[in-house]
Each structure stands twice: as structure tokens, then as C-alpha cells.
Write an enzyme that holds these catalytic residues in place. Structure first.
Site, PDB file in Angstrom:
ATOM      1  N   GLU A 138      -0.889   1.287  -5.290  1.00  0.00           N
ATOM      2  CA  GLU A 138      -0.744   0.037  -4.545  1.00  0.00           C
ATOM      3  C   GLU A 138      -0.722  -1.183  -5.476  1.00  0.00           C
ATOM      4  O   GLU A 138      -1.693  -1.429  -6.196  1.00  0.00           O
ATOM      5  CB  GLU A 138      -1.897  -0.099  -3.552  1.00  0.00           C
ATOM      6  CG  GLU A 138      -2.042   1.120  -2.644  1.00  0.00           C
ATOM      7  CD  GLU A 138      -3.402   1.209  -1.985  1.00  0.00           C
ATOM      8  OE1 GLU A 138      -3.981   0.144  -1.669  1.00  0.00           O
ATOM      9  OE2 GLU A 138      -3.898   2.338  -1.784  1.00  0.00           O
ATOM     10  N   HIS A 184       0.834  -1.216   0.000  1.00  0.00           N
ATOM     11  CA  HIS A 184       0.000   0.000   0.000  1.00  0.00           C
ATOM     12  C   HIS A 184       0.875   1.275   0.000  1.00  0.00           C
ATOM     13  O   HIS A 184       0.864   2.049   0.963  1.00  0.00           O
ATOM     14  CB  HIS A 184      -0.865  -0.062   1.261  1.00  0.00           C
ATOM     15  CG  HIS A 184      -2.020   0.884   1.324  1.00  0.00           C
ATOM     16  ND1 HIS A 184      -1.876   2.246   1.316  1.00  0.00           N
ATOM     17  CD2 HIS A 184      -3.348   0.657   1.453  1.00  0.00           C
ATOM     18  CE1 HIS A 184      -3.065   2.813   1.418  1.00  0.00           C
ATOM     19  NE2 HIS A 184      -3.980   1.895   1.494  1.00  0.00           N
TER      20      HIS A 184
HETATM   21  O1  TA6 Z   1      -6.041   2.468  -0.338  1.00  0.00           O
HETATM   22  C1  TA6 Z   1      -7.347   2.132  -0.378  1.00  0.00           C
HETATM   23  C2  TA6 Z   1      -7.944   2.054   1.024  1.00  0.00           C
HETATM   24  O2  TA6 Z   1      -8.642   0.842   1.157  1.00  0.00           O
HETATM   25  C3  TA6 Z   1      -8.851   3.261   1.261  1.00  0.00           C
HETATM   26  O3  TA6 Z   1     -10.202   2.888   1.198  1.00  0.00           O
HETATM   27  C4  TA6 Z   1      -8.441   3.779   2.640  1.00  0.00           C
HETATM   28  O4  TA6 Z   1      -9.230   3.172   3.635  1.00  0.00           O
HETATM   29  C5  TA6 Z   1      -6.985   3.377   2.696  1.00  0.00           C
HETATM   30  O5  TA6 Z   1      -6.942   2.084   2.082  1.00  0.00           O
HETATM   31  C6  TA6 Z   1      -6.349   3.429   4.065  1.00  0.00           C
HETATM   32  O6  TA6 Z   1      -6.810   2.365   4.856  1.00  0.00           O
HETATM   33  P1  TA6 Z   1      -6.296   2.318   6.404  1.00  0.00           P
HETATM   34  O7  TA6 Z   1      -6.948   1.097   6.983  1.00  0.00           O
HETATM   35  O8  TA6 Z   1      -4.791   2.211   6.359  1.00  0.00           O
HETATM   36  O9  TA6 Z   1      -6.742   3.611   7.016  1.00  0.00           O
END
Ligand code: TA6
Length: 285
Positions: free
Chosen positions: A259, A157
Site C-alpha cells: 500500500e 490499499h
Molecule cells: O492493510 C492494513 C490494514 O489496516 C490491516 O490492519 C487490515 O485491517 C486491512 O487494512 C484491511 O482493513 P479493512 O478495513 O479493509 O478490513
């Protein structure tokens, strides 16, 4: 463990032992908590490549906001369970650190135990291989040592710094089908470059590499990947930045996420003894 000259292990945050890398080709850091690449800046770069929130929380149980969180064994929310899985809030083992004139390679390991089996009833073994040099390469090797198959989704990510999100665009996804998670998971087709005029949270059904063009810093990042048929592009924009306590209100302006994923219907099925490797590579062109 014997560390090479370019690596030191910092215990400044006792819950987050951190490998500090200071090599002629790049500087960076990797937290053993979460197996989490925190920082990477190749030599000569005018700005860091990975974004780290100034409000990131370094506490057990809390994912770190920035760098490259490892989402596994599931991507996204799961009612009653931690979002993006649980390996990003566990302490990984440092297995090996080596260096050459090209950079530093670190290997971290994580295996299932009684606590993970309570969360997710499958034995697993993970290895993260991180190479920091002129480019950043991150490989997540996953294997199934058990006697039953399991299915996983996941992502590397990656948070990338931008001079200004409004002057940043992503090239390489033109014509690609994507799932728009902020518009009822509708399937849409990307036209031209991905630009940012509001929250973007999309799962692109693509195995392609992309270029991130930053007009403010006059910089182009090349982001490639292996064994991934989905690329998630995310920027929280204003309202979500204000809602996330570990992000400054205006942080949306300073980063985007590209990602390398196995997300949505890009599911990895590992039989007994099965293995899969998901990787991402970032380079300043
Ligand atoms: O990157 C996509 C995602 O799923 C977004 O929906 C947002 O929630 C992000 O990840 C961050 O997630 P986190 O659980 O690290 O706050």
C-alpha cells in the site's frame, strides 16, 4: 458521457456502476462506488495482478474486499467512524475516459457535501486518475477548497495476487524501520526480504519502490509510488482470513497488500487551497 471504444459502463450491479476496460494493452474494471479499481490484467499476463476476494460484498456501506480500496481521509481504525475513512463507500462521479494505443485513462471525482461534513468537518475535493495499460498507474489528487487547514492520512490499499504467499517475498525494504502493528506498534528494522510465515501488518517508513517476487508463478511485480513516505505491507494469514466474512478461509494464501500510504506520522497537512497527490504504479517485470 461519450466513452472510447475500449470502455463500457456496466450497470449489472446498480449500486456499483462499473467501467469495464477491454484494450489491446490491458483489461480491467473500476467501480464508481468507492472510486475503486477492481481488476487489472496487462495483455499476456498469465494471471490477474490485482486480487479480488470471491466473497467480496458489493453492497452500499460495505467496502469492497480486493482491488485498490482508497483509504481517506484517515488510514486505519478510528473509534466511532468507518475504518480507513469513508470515501471508499461513497459513489464517485465519472469525469472523463480517454484512450490511446498505450491504454485507457479514467478520471473520477468526489467532493465534500453535507453528509461528509457531518462525518469530517472539512470541505475537500478528490480526483482519481487511473491509467490501465502495460502498467497500472493510480493517482489520488486531494485538495482543500476551504478556509481552514486540515490534516489527512490515507493509502492506496493495493491487493496483489500471488501463486502462494509462502513462496512470495518483498524486496527493497532491507534495513528499513517499520512499525509492527501486530506487536504493540513496536519499531523494528527489516532484515533482508519480507517473507510471510504468519500475519504481517507493518508500516514501513520508506519512500522506496519494491519488487514482489512470486516463485510459484515465476513473476516479479514492480510497485513504485510518489509522495508517500510509508508503505504498508499486509497479509492476514490464517486466523484473520477465517475471521473476515468477505474473505475465504484460505484466502491469505492468494494475496498480499502493498500500500502506497501517508500513514502513521506521515501526515499530510493541507492549508486553504493546498493540494497533495499520492500515487502508485504496478508493472510486471
Ligand atoms: O492493510 C492494513 C490494514 O489496516 C490491516 O490492519 C487490515 O485491517 C486491512 O487494512 C484491511 O482493513 P479493512 O478495513 O479493509 O478490513
Amino acid at each position: 458521457m461519450q466513452l472510447p471504444p475500449s470502455a463500457t459502463l456496466s450497470l449489472e450491479r446498480p449500486s456499483h456502476p462499473t467501467l469495464q476496460i477491454n484494450h489491446p494493452a490491458a483489461t480491467g474494471s473500476i467501480s464508481l462506488f468507492g472510486g475503486h479499481v477492481l481488476e487489472w490484467t496487462p495483455s499476456g499476463a498469465s494471471h490477474p495482478v490485482l486480487y479480488m476476494s470471491p466473497d467480496a460484498v458489493f453492497a452500499e456501506e460495505k467496502p469492497i474486499r480486493g482491488g485498490i480500496p482508497i483509504c481517506w481521509p484517515w488510514f486505519g481504525p478510528r473509534p466511532g467512524f468507518p475504518s480507513h475513512g469513508f470515501v471508499r463507500t461513497l459513489l464517485w462521479n465519472l469525469a472523463e475516459v480517454s484512450e490511446s494505443e498505450l491504454g485507457v485513462t479514467c478520471r473520477l471525482e468526489l467532493a465534500s457535501d453535507s453528509s461528509t461534513l457531518e462525518l469530517w468537518p472539512h470541505p475537500f475535493a478528490l480526483e482519481l486518475a487511473v491509467t490501465m495499460g502495460r502498467a497500472l498507474e493510480v493517482e489520488l489528487h486531494m485538495s482543500n477548497p476551504g478556509t481552514a487547514h486540515f490534516e489527512v492520512t490515507g493509502a492506496l490499499h493495493t491487493y496483489l495476487c500471488t501463486g502462494a504467499i509462502e513462496q512470495t517475498r518483498v524486496i527493497g525494504l532491507d534495513g528499513t524501520v517499520y512499525t509492527d502493528t501486530i506487536d504493540g506498534n513496536q519499531r523494528k528494522i527489516q532484515t533482508g526480504a519480507v517473507d510471510f510465515r504468519g500475519e504481517v501488518d507493518r508500516i514501513y517508513h520508506s519512500a522506496a519502490s519494491v519488487r514482489v517476487e512470486d516463485l510459484t508463478w515465476n513473476r516479479v511485480l514492480h510497485v513504485s509510488k510518489k509522495n508517500s513516505d510509508t508503505t504498508v505491507v499486509w497479509n492476514p494469514w490464517i486466523e484473520k482470513s477465517q475471521r473476515l466474512s468477505d474473505l475465504p478461509d484460505k484466502a491469505y494464501h492468494d494475496f498480499l497488500c502493498i500500500e502506497a500510504a501517508n500513514a502513521g506520522d506521515d501526515i499530510v497537512n493541507l492549508g486553504p487551497g493546498g493540494e497533495h497527490m499520492l500515487s502508485t504504479r504496478v508493472e510486471i517485470l
